[in-house]
Design a protein around this motif. Structure first.
Motif, PDB file in Angstrom:
ATOM      1  N   ASP A  36      -3.998   3.993  -5.970  1.00  0.00           N
ATOM      2  CA  ASP A  36      -4.633   2.734  -5.554  1.00  0.00           C
ATOM      3  C   ASP A  36      -5.345   2.835  -4.199  1.00  0.00           C
ATOM      4  O   ASP A  36      -6.276   2.084  -3.931  1.00  0.00           O
ATOM      5  N   HIS A  37      -4.834   3.706  -3.345  1.00  0.00           N
ATOM      6  CA  HIS A  37      -5.324   3.755  -1.959  1.00  0.00           C
ATOM      7  C   HIS A  37      -5.881   5.138  -1.642  1.00  0.00           C
ATOM      8  O   HIS A  37      -5.571   5.739  -0.612  1.00  0.00           O
ATOM      9  N   ALA A  38      -6.716   5.621  -2.552  1.00  0.00           N
ATOM     10  CA  ALA A  38      -7.171   7.005  -2.487  1.00  0.00           C
ATOM     11  C   ALA A  38      -8.278   7.242  -1.461  1.00  0.00           C
ATOM     12  O   ALA A  38      -8.520   8.372  -1.064  1.00  0.00           O
ATOM     13  N   TRP A  62      -6.316   3.566   4.251  1.00  0.00           N
ATOM     14  CA  TRP A  62      -6.043   4.237   2.977  1.00  0.00           C
ATOM     15  C   TRP A  62      -4.679   4.893   3.063  1.00  0.00           C
ATOM     16  O   TRP A  62      -3.959   4.658   4.043  1.00  0.00           O
ATOM     17  N   ASP A  63      -4.327   5.681   2.054  1.00  0.00           N
ATOM     18  CA  ASP A  63      -3.085   6.446   2.077  1.00  0.00           C
ATOM     19  C   ASP A  63      -3.460   7.911   2.285  1.00  0.00           C
ATOM     20  O   ASP A  63      -3.730   8.639   1.305  1.00  0.00           O
ATOM     21  N   PRO A  64      -3.477   8.370   3.552  1.00  0.00           N
ATOM     22  CA  PRO A  64      -3.881   9.769   3.783  1.00  0.00           C
ATOM     23  C   PRO A  64      -3.045  10.736   2.943  1.00  0.00           C
ATOM     24  O   PRO A  64      -1.823  10.612   2.860  1.00  0.00           O
ATOM     25  N   SER A  87     -11.806   1.629   0.402  1.00  0.00           N
ATOM     26  CA  SER A  87     -10.678   1.333   1.291  1.00  0.00           C
ATOM     27  C   SER A  87      -9.901   0.104   0.842  1.00  0.00           C
ATOM     28  O   SER A  87     -10.471  -0.900   0.412  1.00  0.00           O
ATOM     29  N   ARG A  88      -8.604   0.170   1.036  1.00  0.00           N
ATOM     30  CA  ARG A  88      -7.746  -0.994   0.759  1.00  0.00           C
ATOM     31  C   ARG A  88      -8.106  -2.173   1.655  1.00  0.00           C
ATOM     32  O   ARG A  88      -7.723  -3.302   1.361  1.00  0.00           O
ATOM     33  N   LEU A  89      -8.791  -1.913   2.755  1.00  0.00           N
ATOM     34  CA  LEU A  89      -9.161  -3.013   3.653  1.00  0.00           C
ATOM     35  C   LEU A  89     -10.327  -3.832   3.092  1.00  0.00           C
ATOM     36  O   LEU A  89     -10.541  -4.967   3.511  1.00  0.00           O
ATOM     37  N   ILE A 155       0.758   6.984  -7.158  1.00  0.00           N
ATOM     38  CA  ILE A 155       0.967   7.863  -6.002  1.00  0.00           C
ATOM     39  C   ILE A 155       0.452   7.196  -4.724  1.00  0.00           C
ATOM     40  O   ILE A 155      -0.731   6.814  -4.622  1.00  0.00           O
ATOM     41  N   HIS A 156       1.334   7.074  -3.744  1.00  0.00           N
ATOM     42  CA  HIS A 156       0.997   6.485  -2.446  1.00  0.00           C
ATOM     43  C   HIS A 156       1.517   7.383  -1.326  1.00  0.00           C
ATOM     44  O   HIS A 156       2.289   8.315  -1.568  1.00  0.00           O
ATOM     45  N   SER A 157       1.107   7.059  -0.092  1.00  0.00           N
ATOM     46  CA  SER A 157       1.731   7.695   1.072  1.00  0.00           C
ATOM     47  C   SER A 157       2.011   6.619   2.107  1.00  0.00           C
ATOM     48  O   SER A 157       1.361   5.574   2.114  1.00  0.00           O
ATOM     49  N   PHE A 158       3.006   6.865   2.953  1.00  0.00           N
ATOM     50  CA  PHE A 158       3.351   5.866   3.980  1.00  0.00           C
ATOM     51  C   PHE A 158       3.369   6.494   5.359  1.00  0.00           C
ATOM     52  O   PHE A 158       3.612   7.692   5.522  1.00  0.00           O
TER      53      PHE A 158
HETATM   54 ZN    ZN Z   1      -0.507   2.894  -0.791  1.00  0.00          ZN
END
Ligand code: ZN
Length: 258
Positions: A36-38, A62-64, A87-89, A155-158
């Motif tokens: 989602d946040h690629a 985004w999710d680096p 971007s998610r923004l 798949i995401h990152s935090f």
């Molecule tokens: Zn995410």
């Protein structure tokens, strides 16, 4: 700083690129991967949303590392992958459109000037250009698999530090309705030789106000699913992202659900 849009003009220009990317849509795996946040891209007509480039490329944009992990995982498993293109923004593809954070006016203490005071029409333009095409693409991939065993991996990152708090997990696996896949993945990752700290519904749990993709695509179809969040400092370098994808692929294979 705010970019006023004429709603009669399409948001995306040719140079912006597509709202999503779908690869390996006929892959042989039971797994379908979404990201989602690629991307941290912003349509040119929106400028930089009033932010500096470093902010857009930071974790609020985004999710680096997530896109690289998702892509390698798609290759490893021979799985379809659908990634968002912006971007998610601009609009967050993992928030319901009704959510206040669908188009965030603030993120991790940073004011998003270009998102303040949007009209319903401006919001609709973003949803039509980015949110709906991305989710329609996921739905098409799932539709063509009707009757085949299918599980959805998101798949995401935090960020390692949020609001001043350090987060101990190397990876988190979240699920809600259908817990089996996530439970198996948590067990496999906890058995990893590197002694990972694995969150079970941490740092995030699936929530109807904050999540869209898993409820809308997996839960609505009764598909097993898991949302995987990897801590960003573990996947910043391309080689590390690849190594994490290989680790995830191995864990997924061992669940026997792939
Ligand atoms: Zn995410």
């Amino acid at each position: 700083m705010k970019s006023r849009l004429d709603p009669r003009t399409p948001l995306l220009e040719g140079r912006d690129g597509p709202p999503f990317e779908a690869v390996n849509v006929d892959g042989g795996s039971n797994v379908v991967i979404v990201c989602d946040h690629a991307s941290h891209r912003v349509p040119r007509r929106l400028g930089t949303l009033g932010l500096g480039e470093p902010r857009l490329r930071g974790h609020i944009g985004w999710d680096p590392g997530a896109a690289a992990v998702a892509r390698h995982l798609s290759t490893e498993l021979d799985a379809p992958l659908v990634s968002s293109g912006f971007s998610r923004l601009v609009i967050d593809c993992n928030r319901p459109l009704r959510s206040e954070q669908s188009i965030a006016e603030e993120s991790d203490g940073v004011c998003i000037a270009g998102n303040r005071g949007l009209s319903p029409e401006e919001r609709r333009v973003r949803a039509d250009a980015l949110f709906h095409p991305y989710h329609d693409a996921i739905a098409r991939v799932l539709d063509r698999r009707t009757g085949r065993p299918t599980v959805l991996l998101s798949i995401h990152s935090f960020t390692p530090v949020l609001s001043g708090h350090a987060r101990p997990w190397n990876v988190g696996v979240s699920s809600r309705r259908e817990r089996r896949l996530a439970s198996l993945l948590v067990a496999e990752l906890r058995a990893d030789r590197d002694g990972l700290t694995v969150g079970d519904n941490e740092p995030y749990a699936i929530d109807d106000d904050l999540d869209y993709t898993i409820p809308a695509h997996a839960e609505a179809r009764g598909l097993p699913s898991a949302l995987i969040e990897i801590r960003q400092d573990g996947i910043e370098k391309p080689a590390d992202a690849r190594a994490w994808a290989e680790r995830l692929a191995e864990a997924v294979r061992r669940t026997k659900m792939s």
